[in-house]
Design an enzyme around this catalytic site. Structure first.
Site, PDB file in Angstrom:
ATOM      1  N   ARG A 103       0.865  -1.183   0.000  1.00 50.79           N
ATOM      2  CA  ARG A 103       0.000   0.000   0.000  1.00 50.79           C
ATOM      3  C   ARG A 103       0.896   1.226   0.000  1.00 50.79           C
ATOM      4  O   ARG A 103       1.762   1.379   0.865  1.00 50.79           O
ATOM      5  CB  ARG A 103      -0.856  -0.037   1.275  1.00 50.79           C
ATOM      6  CG  ARG A 103      -1.959   0.954   1.291  1.00 50.79           C
ATOM      7  CD  ARG A 103      -2.832   0.745   2.514  1.00 50.79           C
ATOM      8  NE  ARG A 103      -2.230   1.268   3.726  1.00 50.79           N
ATOM      9  CZ  ARG A 103      -2.936   1.753   4.740  1.00 50.79           C
ATOM     10  NH1 ARG A 103      -4.254   1.744   4.697  1.00 50.79           N
ATOM     11  NH2 ARG A 103      -2.337   2.210   5.808  1.00 50.79           N
ATOM     12  N   THR A 107      -0.807   7.653  -1.059  1.00 51.65           N
ATOM     13  CA  THR A 107      -2.082   7.576  -1.791  1.00 51.65           C
ATOM     14  C   THR A 107      -3.000   6.505  -1.234  1.00 51.65           C
ATOM     15  O   THR A 107      -4.193   6.477  -1.539  1.00 51.65           O
ATOM     16  CB  THR A 107      -1.825   7.235  -3.274  1.00 51.65           C
ATOM     17  OG1 THR A 107      -1.253   5.914  -3.329  1.00 51.65           O
ATOM     18  CG2 THR A 107      -0.867   8.226  -3.927  1.00 51.65           C
ATOM     19  N   ASP A 199       1.314  -1.103  12.478  1.00 53.34           N
ATOM     20  CA  ASP A 199       1.717  -1.678  11.191  1.00 53.34           C
ATOM     21  C   ASP A 199       1.995  -3.169  11.379  1.00 53.34           C
ATOM     22  O   ASP A 199       3.018  -3.572  11.934  1.00 53.34           O
ATOM     23  CB  ASP A 199       2.961  -0.950  10.668  1.00 53.34           C
ATOM     24  CG  ASP A 199       3.235  -1.339   9.224  1.00 53.34           C
ATOM     25  OD1 ASP A 199       3.298  -2.553   8.929  1.00 53.34           O
ATOM     26  OD2 ASP A 199       3.369  -0.434   8.382  1.00 53.34           O
ATOM     27  N   ASP A 202       5.259  -4.698   9.850  1.00 55.42           N
ATOM     28  CA  ASP A 202       6.439  -4.360  10.645  1.00 55.42           C
ATOM     29  C   ASP A 202       6.478  -5.152  11.948  1.00 55.42           C
ATOM     30  O   ASP A 202       7.542  -5.577  12.393  1.00 55.42           O
ATOM     31  CB  ASP A 202       6.444  -2.859  10.961  1.00 55.42           C
ATOM     32  CG  ASP A 202       6.910  -2.028   9.779  1.00 55.42           C
ATOM     33  OD1 ASP A 202       7.514  -2.600   8.849  1.00 55.42           O
ATOM     34  OD2 ASP A 202       6.657  -0.808   9.780  1.00 55.42           O
TER      35      ASP A 202
HETATM   36  O1  LIG Z   1      -6.839  -2.207   3.365  1.00 55.47           O
HETATM   37  P1  LIG Z   1      -5.644  -1.417   2.893  1.00 55.47           P
HETATM   38  O2  LIG Z   1      -5.838   0.054   3.076  1.00 55.47           O
HETATM   39  O3  LIG Z   1      -5.210  -1.792   1.520  1.00 55.47           O
HETATM   40  O4  LIG Z   1      -4.451  -1.748   3.910  1.00 55.47           O
HETATM   41  C1  LIG Z   1      -4.175  -3.013   4.371  1.00 55.47           C
HETATM   42  C2  LIG Z   1      -2.864  -3.512   3.821  1.00 55.47           C
HETATM   43  O5  LIG Z   1      -1.782  -2.756   4.361  1.00 55.47           O
HETATM   44  C3  LIG Z   1      -0.857  -3.631   5.004  1.00 55.47           C
HETATM   45  O6  LIG Z   1       0.149  -4.055   4.161  1.00 55.47           O
HETATM   46  P2  LIG Z   1       1.340  -3.108   3.645  1.00 55.47           P
HETATM   47  O7  LIG Z   1       0.988  -2.490   2.344  1.00 55.47           O
HETATM   48  O8  LIG Z   1       1.735  -2.213   4.746  1.00 55.47           O
HETATM   49  O9  LIG Z   1       2.488  -4.137   3.321  1.00 55.47           O
HETATM   50  P3  LIG Z   1       3.329  -5.106   4.266  1.00 55.47           P
HETATM   51  O10 LIG Z   1       2.426  -6.254   4.619  1.00 55.47           O
HETATM   52  O11 LIG Z   1       4.462  -5.509   3.404  1.00 55.47           O
HETATM   53  O12 LIG Z   1       3.758  -4.332   5.477  1.00 55.47           O
HETATM   54  C4  LIG Z   1      -1.725  -4.801   5.422  1.00 55.47           C
HETATM   55  O13 LIG Z   1      -1.008  -5.978   5.681  1.00 55.47           O
HETATM   56  C5  LIG Z   1      -2.664  -4.949   4.256  1.00 55.47           C
HETATM   57  O14 LIG Z   1      -2.121  -5.702   3.192  1.00 55.47           O
HETATM   58  O1  LIG Z   2      -3.700  -0.161  10.542  1.00 57.24           O
HETATM   59  C1  LIG Z   2      -3.126  -0.624   9.538  1.00 57.24           C
HETATM   60  C2  LIG Z   2      -3.533  -0.305   8.223  1.00 57.24           C
HETATM   61  C3  LIG Z   2      -2.861  -0.858   7.182  1.00 57.24           C
HETATM   62  N1  LIG Z   2      -1.819  -1.678   7.417  1.00 57.24           N
HETATM   63  C4  LIG Z   2      -1.424  -1.990   8.676  1.00 57.24           C
HETATM   64  O2  LIG Z   2      -0.479  -2.759   8.858  1.00 57.24           O
HETATM   65  N2  LIG Z   2      -2.076  -1.442   9.696  1.00 57.24           N
END
Ligand SMILES: O=P(O)(O)OC[C@H]1O[C@H](OP(=O)(O)OP(=O)(O)O)[C@H](O)[C@@H]1O
Ligand SMILES: O=c1cc[nH]c(=O)[nH]1
Ligand SMILES: [Mg+2]
Length: 213
Positions: A103, A107, A199, A202
Site C-alpha cells: 500500500r 495515496t 503496522d 512491521d
Molecule cells: O486495506 P488497505 O488500506 O489496503 O491496507 C491493508 C494492507 O496494508 C498492510 O500491508 P502493507 O501495504 O503495509 O504491506 P506489508 O504487509 O508488506 O507491510 C496490510 O497488511 C494490508 O495488506
Molecule cells: O492499521 C493498519 C492499516 C494498514 N496496514 C497496517 O499494517 N495497519
C-alpha cells in the site's frame, strides 16, 4: 452473510494481547498464528463431508472426509505470512498461492508486485490471509486477481477490520466471506486502523515501528 466477527473468548483474549505496544515480536508472531488457526476453524465449518469405509480395529467402519474442493491458502505479502503456519496446521496439504501487495503510504493505493498462484483455482476454495483490512484496497486487489484466474469460492481471514474496508470489499465482492477477530472503530487520517494493531507487517517481521498517538 459476508462478514463473520468471531467473538470466541480465546480469540478476544489473544487479540487483546496483540494490541499491547510493548509486546515482543516473538509473542506478536505466535498470537497472529494462533488466531489464524481459530479463524480457519470457523471458516471451514461448512466444508462438505463424504462418507467412506475404513478398515478399523474391529472391522469395517464408516468414517468421513472432507469432500470435493481442495484448498489454496493465499497469504498477502508481507503481513499475511504471519498467519500462514496457523492455517496450515489445520490444512497441511493446502497449496499456497502468494500475492505481493504494498500500500502506497501517501495515496493508500495497493500495488501488486508479486503473483504466484496455484493451478485449478476454479476447483479450489481460496483462503486469503491478511491481518489488516483497512481501506480494503489491498483485499479488493487480491480478490480481483484471484477471480481473474478462475477462483469462485473465496474467503478472507483478517485479524482486524475497519468498517470502511468491510464496506469496500462487500460492495465490490458481496460473495466473499470475511472472517475477522474484530471490527474496529475506523481509519485515522493516515489510513491506519484505530485502535488496530499498528503496522502489522512491521510487527510480524520486526522491522520499523510507527506509533500513532
Ligand atoms: O486495506 P488497505 O488500506 O489496503 O491496507 C491493508 C494492507 O496494508 C498492510 O500491508 P502493507 O501495504 O503495509 O504491506 P506489508 O504487509 O508488506 O507491510 C496490510 O497488511 C494490508 O495488506
Ligand atoms: O492499521 C493498519 C492499516 C494498514 N496496514 C497496517 O499494517 N495497519
Ligand atoms: Mg500488505
Amino acid at each position: 452473510m459476508a462478514l463473520h466477527e468471531i467473538k470466541h473468548p480465546l480469540v478476544r483474549h489473544k487479540l487483546g494481547l496483540m494490541r499491547g505496544a510493548a509486546l515482543s515480536t516473538k509473542s506478536f508472531r505466535e498470537l497472529a498464528q494462533e488466531i489464524a488457526t481459530l479463524l480457519m476453524y470457523e471458516a471451514s465449518k461448512d466444508f462438505v463431508l463424504e462418507p467412506y469405509t475404513e478398515r478399523g480395529w474391529a472391522g469395517d467402519v464408516t468414517v468421513e472426509r472432507v469432500a470435493g474442493k481442495k484448498v489454496t491458502v493465499v497469504p498477502i505479502l508481507r503481513a499475511g505470512i504471519g498467519m500462514l503456519d496457523g492455517v496450515l496446521q489445520l490444512i497441511p496439504g493446502a497449496r499456497v498461492s502468494t500475492v505481493g501487495l504494498a500500500r502506497n503510504e501517501d495515496t493508500l493505493q495497493a500495488h501488486t508486485y508479486f503473483e504466484r498462484l496455484a493451478g485449478e483455482l476454479d476447483q479450489r476454495i481460496a483462503i486469503i490471509l491478511d491481518p489488516m483490512l483497512a481501506t480494503g484496497g489491498s483485499m479488493v486487489a487480491a480478490i480481483d486477481l484471484l477471480k481473474k484466474s478462475g477462483a469462485r469460492d473465496i474467503r478472507a481471514l483478517v485479524l482486524v477490520a475497519a468498517p470502511e474496508g468491510i464496506k469496500r470489499v462487500t460492495d465490490a465482492h458481496p460473495d466473499v466471506e470475511i472472517y475477522t477477530a474484530a471490527v474496529d472503530r475506523g481509519l485515522n487520517e493516515d489510513g491506519y486502523i484505530m485502535p488496530g494493531l499498528g503496522d502489522a507487517g512491521d510487527r510480524v517481521f520486526g522491522t520499523k515501528q510507527k506509533h500513532h498517538d
